[in-house]
Each structure stands twice: as structure tokens, then as C-alpha cells.
Design an enzyme around this catalytic site. Structure first.
Site, mmCIF file in Angstrom:
data_model
loop_
_atom_site.group_PDB
_atom_site.id
_atom_site.type_symbol
_atom_site.label_atom_id
_atom_site.label_comp_id
_atom_site.label_asym_id
_atom_site.label_seq_id
_atom_site.Cartn_x
_atom_site.Cartn_y
_atom_site.Cartn_z
ATOM 1 C CG HIS A 1 -0.365 0.259 2.523
ATOM 2 N ND1 HIS A 1 -0.142 -0.727 3.448
ATOM 3 C CD2 HIS A 1 0.052 1.410 3.119
ATOM 4 C CE1 HIS A 1 0.375 -0.205 4.546
ATOM 5 N NE2 HIS A 1 0.514 1.086 4.368
ATOM 6 N N GLY B 1 3.581 6.334 8.288
ATOM 7 C CA GLY B 1 4.952 6.559 7.840
ATOM 8 C C GLY B 1 5.865 5.415 8.236
ATOM 9 C CG ASN B 2 6.670 3.779 12.156
ATOM 10 O OD1 ASN B 2 6.149 4.609 12.881
ATOM 11 N ND2 ASN B 2 7.953 3.477 12.226
ATOM 12 C CB SER B 3 3.362 1.582 6.176
ATOM 13 O OG SER B 3 2.157 1.618 6.892
ATOM 14 C CG ASP C 1 -0.072 -4.124 2.611
ATOM 15 O OD1 ASP C 1 0.084 -3.612 1.485
ATOM 16 O OD2 ASP C 1 -0.142 -3.461 3.663
ATOM 17 N N GLY D 1 -10.839 -23.729 -4.875
ATOM 18 C CA GLY D 1 -12.109 -23.223 -5.384
ATOM 19 C C GLY D 1 -13.302 -23.529 -4.504
ATOM 20 C CB VAL D 2 -14.148 -24.515 -1.319
ATOM 21 C CG1 VAL D 2 -14.003 -25.847 -2.025
ATOM 22 C CG2 VAL D 2 -12.956 -24.245 -0.405
#
Length: 404
Positions: free
Chosen positions: A134, A236-238, A164, A294-295
Site C-alpha cells: 500500500h 509513515g512506519n509502514s 500487502d 475453489g471453495v
């Protein structure tokens, strides 16, 4: 003559004793100061003997300076922009900065680029950097700034929206790379340091402990296995580093629980084990490949078990099966309860998702299923997990936020 001298001596002693009594009664501290005179001369020698080993470069108790100094050079600031140009001061995009310092200090206007601010970790001397997806989502230009003052543009090698994570690449000499820790040695209560660039104020180190391990069901990512910490993590720590007391990388800081936008002591980091797998997969193939059957699964709760008359109280119940998918071809039906896959117990949907994702597509997996309170085994040929649908573009104000 002798009698007169003795009388004078007795009177002098009497006067001195009277004076001592008066001083002891009215000003006892005078006597204490005099009594401590010798100690005041001796105490510095004892103190110097205690301090001397520390002055010689030995480790200082209750200090994590060595760990911080080891890890900080490998943590970078990440600035990204959506129209190819970066603002002169990335902090001015933050509403908290504008609140304290006023709009007169801001340079961004409505027609200027939507900038994003975050952190990253150099994990290889070849220039590979781990950060959050992100932080660089939709960016046209990415710039990183090292702790030593050097800057460079960075290229996105690949992203994994379901964890992410993103992998960047820079071409610079003499890059400091962080050392990876081992998650199996991590325990709740271990001291950790969070390193990043909160609110654009510059590289910052905060301290806390590992509050919990294996946090999931948070609705942050598709695949969740977070380290929870009370080390202060802010916007900002991300993408920054969560390190142990030896300065080794434990996780990538990614999110906080907050009602105000600031740290409340509940932060989450992606474990280094997950980050390493994503890094190696992206570098090798350009993407992350995961297994898929696919469930549509749903947790088996006591309420569901009671309403359906199920004896099985844990597992993942199949609410739906994709027609023509791997599970459908294997004979899995709605209402079946997946108990184990390849001998690994399935306790809930998160566990099912993680177990299936780790199986190489094209290989056969043995699923133990409960159907109408009867047990059976099915062989499922694992398929390749399709990429997640792209999210619609956010408006400029939303995209400018860090996303923590």
C-alpha cells in the site's frame, strides 16, 4: 596552681559538651556532614571502578543502542508519487503536520501530485528492498532515501496484495543489508524495536515487546499471521523494520489498531518467514504462486454445529464449491467439513487458506472430510490461486494517506 588549672579544664569541657548538646539538638546535620567527610573522599573511587568497564566499550545494561545501530542503516524512507513528480517536502501531505505547522508551510496544491510516505528495509546487498504494497500502490515514481543521506529512484519488482508486501530494487553500491531473524525462536514478551519514518519526521526507533503471535481474523489482508507489538507504530512506519534485540529483522510493520490515527499500543507486523517466502517468489518468478481449490469456506462454530446436528465442532465447512474447480472435480460438496489436508489439522478458514496456499499447484493433496457425520478421504489436485481483483482507484485525498 594545679587546682586552678583543673578547675579551668573542667569548665571548658563542660562548655564544649553543652555546645555539642545544643548543636545535636538544633542542627544535627552539621555533625552528619562532618562525619561523612571521609566517605565523600572515598565514594568516587568506588563509582569509577563500577563505571570503568562501560567506558571501555562493554555492553551497557538496559540499552538497545547496539541493536538499533546495527539495523538502522538498512531501513530507508520511501516516497512515492502518482504523477511522476515528488513534492519538495513529503511531510506536507500529512494532515497532522499541517495542523501543527499551518498551511503556509505546505507546498502541495490541488493540482500537485498525490504523494505517499512510508519506509522500507534493504534485505540484500544487491539492492532488493521490502516494503508494504500500500506504500507504493499505483505509484508512477518511487524514491528511497538511505540513513546515510543517499537517495535513488526505485523500481517495483513485484507486489503481493494478499500479504500487502512489495519488492523494490535500487542500483547503488555499498548497500547495508539487514540480517533476517528466525520466527521459531520468537516468544511473546521478547523486546523488539520498530524502525521507520513516522509522519516524515525522520528515522525513528521505538521500543516494545511482542504482545502476541499468529494474529489473524483482523480483515487487514487475505493471508494473516501477524506479530502484535506495543512498540509505537504510526503513519509513515509502514514497510519499516521490526527487529529483535540483536538488530535482526523479525517483521515488516504494516498496520495499527487506532481510533485517532496515532499509535495506541496495538501494532501489527508481517513475520519475516512470510516476507522471505514472498521475496524469494517475486525475485524468482515475478509473482507469488499459491495453491487453490475453489471453495467458499466458513468456520465451524458451536452454533453451526448444533443447528446442523454436527458432531464435528472444529474445521471449515464448505458453503459453496466453484463449478469445474479443483474441489468440484474431486467430489467435494457443499456441507462437507474439511478436517485435515495432507495430515495438517484444519481448525478454521484461515488455517485452511494458509495450508492450501502452501501446496504447489498441480500436486495432489489428501483431504479428510466429514460428510453427514461420516468420514471420507478425497484426493484434490491443487490449482493455481487466481490473482485478487484490482481495487478501484481511490480519490486523491484517500490515496495520500499512509494506510496504517
Amino acid at each position: 596552681m594545679l587546682r586552678r588549672f583543673w578547675l579551668f579544664f573542667a569548665q571548658a569541657v563542660t562548655v564544649l559538651l553543652a555546645l555539642m548538646f545544643i548543636i545535636a539538638t538544633l542542627k544535627p546535620q552539621w555533625l552528619q556532614r562532618q562525619g561523612q567527610f571521609g566517605k565523600q573522599l572515598a565514594e568516587p573511587i568506588v563509582a569509577l571502578r563500577e563505571v570503568a568497564p562501560r567506558m571501555g566499550g562493554g555492553p551497557m545494561q538496559n540499552s538497545y543502542a547496539d541493536a538499533a545501530q546495527k539495523a538502522m542503516p538498512a531501513v530507508v524512507n520511501v516516497f512515492s508519487s502518482k504523477d511522476g513528480s515528488l513534492p519538495s517536502d513529503p511531510r506536507t501531505k500529512d494532515p497532522l503536520f499541517r495542523y501543527f505547522f499551518g498551511d503556509k508551510n505546505t507546498t502541495r496544491q490541488q493540482d500537485q501530485p498525490a504523494a505517499n510516505l512510508g519506509s522500507g528495509v534493504i534485505v540484500s546487498a544487491e539492492g532488493y528492498i521490502l516494503t508494504n504494497q500500500h506504500v507504493v500502490d499505483g505509484a508512477d515514481q518511487i524514491e528511497i532515501a538511505l540513513a546515510d543521506g543517499r537517495t535513488s529512484t526505485a523500481k517495483v519488482i513485484g507486489v503481493d496484495p494478499e500479504t500487502d508486501l512489495a519488492v523494490l530494487k535500487v542500483n547503488m553500491p555499498n548497500l547495508p543489508a539487514i540480517t533476517l531473524s528466525r520466527m521459531e525462536q520468537t516468544r511473546v514478551g521478547d523486546v523488539v524495536l520498530a524502525i521507520g519514518n513516522p509522519f516524515g519526521v525522520g528515522q525513528t526507533v521505538t521500543m516494545g515487546i511482542v504482545s502476541a503471535l499468529g494474529r489473524n481474523h483482523l480483515g487487514i489482508n487475505t493471508f494473516e499471521n501477524f506479530i502484535q507489538t506495543d512498540a509505537a507504530i504510526n503513519p509513515g512506519n509502514s514497510g519499516g523494520a521490526l527487529v529483535d534485540i540483536e538488530g535482526n529483522l523479525l517483521g515488516i510493520n504494516t498496520a495499527i489498531y487506532s481510533r485517532s490515527g496515532g499509535s495506541l499500543g496495538i501494532g501489527f507486523a508481517i513475520p519475516v518467514s512470510t516476507a522471505r517466502n514472498v521475496l524469494e517468489s517475486i525475485i524468482t518468478t515475478g509473482s507469488v504462486t499459491r495453491g487453490w481449490i475453489g471453495v467458499e469456506p466458513q468456520d465451524v462454530t458451536p452454533e453451526i454445529a448444533e443447528s446442523f446436528g454436527l458432531e464435528q465442532k472444529t474445521g471449515a465447512i464448505v458453503a459453496g464449491v466453484l463449478k469445474g474447480g479443483p474441489a468440484d472435480r474431486a467430489g467435494l460438496k457443499p456441507g462437507d467439513i474439511l478436517v485435515s489436508v495432507n495430515g495438517q489439522d484444519i481448525t478454521d478458514t484461515t488455517r485452511l487458506l494458509n495450508v492450501i496456499a502452501q501446496i504447489k499447484p498441480g500436486t495432489s493433496a489428501q483431504a479428510h472430510v466429514v460428510r453427514k457425520n461420516k468420514e471420507l478421504d478425497l484426493s484434490i489436485v491443487i490449482g493455481k490461486r487466481p490473482p485478487p481483483p484490482k481495487r478501484p482507484d481511490l480519490d486523491e485525498n484517500d490515496s495520500s494517506e499512509d494506510g496504517n
